[in-house]
Design an enzyme around this catalytic site. Structure first.
Site, mmCIF file in Angstrom:
data_model
loop_
_atom_site.group_PDB
_atom_site.id
_atom_site.type_symbol
_atom_site.label_atom_id
_atom_site.label_comp_id
_atom_site.label_asym_id
_atom_site.label_seq_id
_atom_site.Cartn_x
_atom_site.Cartn_y
_atom_site.Cartn_z
ATOM 1 N N HIS A 21 54.064 71.622 55.435
ATOM 2 C CA HIS A 21 52.976 70.678 55.731
ATOM 3 C C HIS A 21 53.525 69.566 56.631
ATOM 4 O O HIS A 21 54.695 69.186 56.509
ATOM 5 C CB HIS A 21 52.442 70.093 54.417
ATOM 6 C CG HIS A 21 51.210 69.280 54.626
ATOM 7 N ND1 HIS A 21 51.263 67.973 55.049
ATOM 8 C CD2 HIS A 21 49.901 69.600 54.521
ATOM 9 C CE1 HIS A 21 50.014 67.514 55.174
ATOM 10 N NE2 HIS A 21 49.178 68.484 54.856
ATOM 11 N N GLY A 35 43.785 63.324 57.612
ATOM 12 C CA GLY A 35 43.513 62.061 56.923
ATOM 13 C C GLY A 35 42.995 60.967 57.839
ATOM 14 O O GLY A 35 42.960 59.802 57.449
ATOM 15 N N SER A 90 40.782 66.681 58.186
ATOM 16 C CA SER A 90 39.470 66.049 58.015
ATOM 17 C C SER A 90 38.319 67.049 57.886
ATOM 18 O O SER A 90 37.234 66.823 58.419
ATOM 19 C CB SER A 90 39.217 65.029 59.143
ATOM 20 O OG SER A 90 40.203 64.011 59.099
ATOM 21 N N GLU A 122 53.278 66.497 56.545
ATOM 22 C CA GLU A 122 53.861 65.357 55.827
ATOM 23 C C GLU A 122 55.287 65.673 55.378
ATOM 24 O O GLU A 122 56.139 64.799 55.328
ATOM 25 C CB GLU A 122 52.961 64.983 54.632
ATOM 26 C CG GLU A 122 51.699 64.271 55.127
ATOM 27 C CD GLU A 122 50.467 64.510 54.274
ATOM 28 O OE1 GLU A 122 50.580 64.927 53.114
ATOM 29 O OE2 GLU A 122 49.359 64.272 54.806
ATOM 30 N N GLU A 144 47.099 72.719 61.411
ATOM 31 C CA GLU A 144 46.689 71.361 61.063
ATOM 32 C C GLU A 144 47.176 70.394 62.133
ATOM 33 O O GLU A 144 48.332 69.943 62.084
ATOM 34 C CB GLU A 144 47.278 70.959 59.706
ATOM 35 C CG GLU A 144 46.841 71.843 58.564
ATOM 36 C CD GLU A 144 46.911 71.095 57.239
ATOM 37 O OE1 GLU A 144 45.873 70.986 56.592
ATOM 38 O OE2 GLU A 144 47.986 70.607 56.888
ATOM 39 N N ASN A 147 44.294 70.772 48.858
ATOM 40 C CA ASN A 147 45.644 70.213 48.791
ATOM 41 C C ASN A 147 45.517 68.798 48.225
ATOM 42 O O ASN A 147 45.126 67.873 48.933
ATOM 43 C CB ASN A 147 46.250 70.197 50.209
ATOM 44 C CG ASN A 147 47.595 69.498 50.250
ATOM 45 O OD1 ASN A 147 48.197 69.210 49.221
ATOM 46 N ND2 ASN A 147 48.081 69.221 51.457
ATOM 47 N N TRP A 148 45.833 68.663 46.937
ATOM 48 C CA TRP A 148 45.632 67.361 46.280
ATOM 49 C C TRP A 148 46.725 66.352 46.621
ATOM 50 O O TRP A 148 46.638 65.184 46.247
ATOM 51 C CB TRP A 148 45.558 67.553 44.760
ATOM 52 C CG TRP A 148 44.261 68.127 44.300
ATOM 53 C CD1 TRP A 148 43.132 68.340 45.049
ATOM 54 C CD2 TRP A 148 43.925 68.554 42.965
ATOM 55 N NE1 TRP A 148 42.132 68.867 44.269
ATOM 56 C CE2 TRP A 148 42.591 69.012 42.988
ATOM 57 C CE3 TRP A 148 44.620 68.594 41.759
ATOM 58 C CZ2 TRP A 148 41.946 69.507 41.842
ATOM 59 C CZ3 TRP A 148 43.982 69.069 40.622
ATOM 60 C CH2 TRP A 148 42.659 69.520 40.668
ATOM 61 N N LYS A 149 47.787 66.778 47.256
ATOM 62 C CA LYS A 149 48.884 65.867 47.630
ATOM 63 C C LYS A 149 49.353 65.066 46.399
ATOM 64 O O LYS A 149 49.387 65.616 45.305
ATOM 65 C CB LYS A 149 48.450 64.969 48.796
ATOM 66 C CG LYS A 149 47.895 65.787 49.968
ATOM 67 C CD LYS A 149 47.704 64.985 51.216
ATOM 68 C CE LYS A 149 47.119 65.882 52.317
ATOM 69 N NZ LYS A 149 46.986 65.206 53.590
ATOM 70 N N GLY A 156 42.362 68.216 52.402
ATOM 71 C CA GLY A 156 43.054 67.154 51.683
ATOM 72 C C GLY A 156 42.059 66.199 51.034
ATOM 73 O O GLY A 156 41.542 66.455 49.948
ATOM 74 N N GLY A 157 41.734 65.118 51.723
ATOM 75 C CA GLY A 157 40.896 64.047 51.165
ATOM 76 C C GLY A 157 39.601 64.539 50.522
ATOM 77 O O GLY A 157 39.247 64.112 49.409
HETATM 78 P P1 PGA Z 1 42.781 65.887 55.197
HETATM 79 O O1 PGA Z 1 44.194 66.577 54.909
HETATM 80 O O2 PGA Z 1 41.708 66.912 54.847
HETATM 81 O O3 PGA Z 1 42.743 64.688 54.294
HETATM 82 O O4 PGA Z 1 42.738 65.537 56.641
HETATM 83 C C1 PGA Z 1 44.427 67.924 55.220
HETATM 84 C C2 PGA Z 1 45.838 68.301 54.853
HETATM 85 O O5 PGA Z 1 46.737 67.459 55.033
HETATM 86 O O6 PGA Z 1 46.118 69.428 54.381
#
Ligand code: PGA
Length: 260
Positions: A98, A176, A216, A100, A170, A9-11, A237-238
């Site tokens: 998600h 993050g 994470s 966010e 999640e 997930n590149w956001k 994500g990251g």
């Molecule tokens: P993260 O994000 O791996 O940076 O914790 C995961 C996500 O939000 O899908």
């Protein structure tokens, strides 16, 4: 048997030239390995890089996903993207709900349910996210929160379509933050999610439904997570923003390369 499913997930990251460079480097690592567990690999770029990514992934078994979608199919909805547009751009999957989107854009379970329904109708598989906040976990409310999110987000789902959805657990406190749920905590929650679905309308589908863990995930914790019986994949994500680290996560079934 549930096929492992690892998604990037590149956001809000990656210009087109960055996406192109990432995918060339990632493919070099990915194509070089044989994949015993034959995981399904998914990349969710921002909308603007979908076409670049679709070209870079041509002839390769890595799928594309949207990061969000609107539930209407056309009309006066300035700024929105429909399920058919995602499909047209080459997406086989789309992330919905998600945390966010839930917290920053006030997305509700009802909207998530409508989005999932619209995606399925257009032939795009939804990856539906659920997760509790730290406050909710510490108050002992994790199961209640997840049950409500699952019931609301899956409200419109016909059991027959359950084979085309993926769930992502999640925990908000792990996204993050560098703070991962332990494999035991994640397994316990995944098992709860599966049991909750099994006790409801998805009695016959819960065992085959795939549940990803997100929060994470890194090259050095993916193996321990994937070793748990109810963890079927990861939403990353990251650590998905660098081709070498995402390749190491995607290649979780390979012996660890100690030189990298
Ligand atoms: P993260 O994000 O791996 O940076 O914790 C995961 C996500 O939000 O899908």
């Amino acid at each position: 048997m549930r096929r492992p499913i690892i998604a990037a997930n590149w956001k809000l990251n990656m210009l087109r030239h960055e996406a192109q460079a990432f995918l060339v480097a990632f493919r070099a690592d990915w194509d070089a390995e044989t994949h015993e567990a034959s995981p399904e690999i998914i990349i969710a770029p921002p909308f603007t890089a979908l076409e670049t990514a679709a070209r870079a992934l041509n002839d390769c078994n890595v799928a594309l996903a949207g990061q969000n979608v609107f539930f209407e199919s056309s009309g006066a909805f300035t700024g929105e993207i429909s399920p058919a547009m995602l499909r047209d751009a080459g997406c086989r999957y789309c992330i919905v709900g998600h945390s966010e989107r839930r917290s920053l854009f006030a997305e509700t379970d009802q909207e998530i349910s409508r989005k999932a329904h619209a995606l399925l109708k257009a032939g795009v598989r939804p990856i539906i996210c659920v997760g509790e906040t730290l406050e909710e976990r510490e108050a002992g409310k994790t199961e209640d929160v997840l049950a409500a999110q699952l019931d609301g987000s899956l409200e419109d789902l016909e059991p027959v379509n359950a084979r085309d959805i993926v769930l992502a657990y999640e925990p908000v406190w792990a996204i993050g933050t560098g703070r991962t749920a332990t494999p035991e905590q994640a397994q316990e929650t995944h098992a709860f999610i599966r049991a909750h679905l099994q006790a409801g309308r998805l009695r016959d589908q819960a065992k085959t439904l795939r549940i990803q863990y997100g929060g994470s995930v890194k090259p050095d914790n993916i193996r321990a997570l994937m070793a748990r019986p109810d963890i079927d994949g990861a939403l990353v994500g990251g650590a998905s923003l660098r081709p070498d680290s995402f390749a190491r996560i995607a290649c979780f079934d390979q012996p660890e390369n100690t030189s990298s």
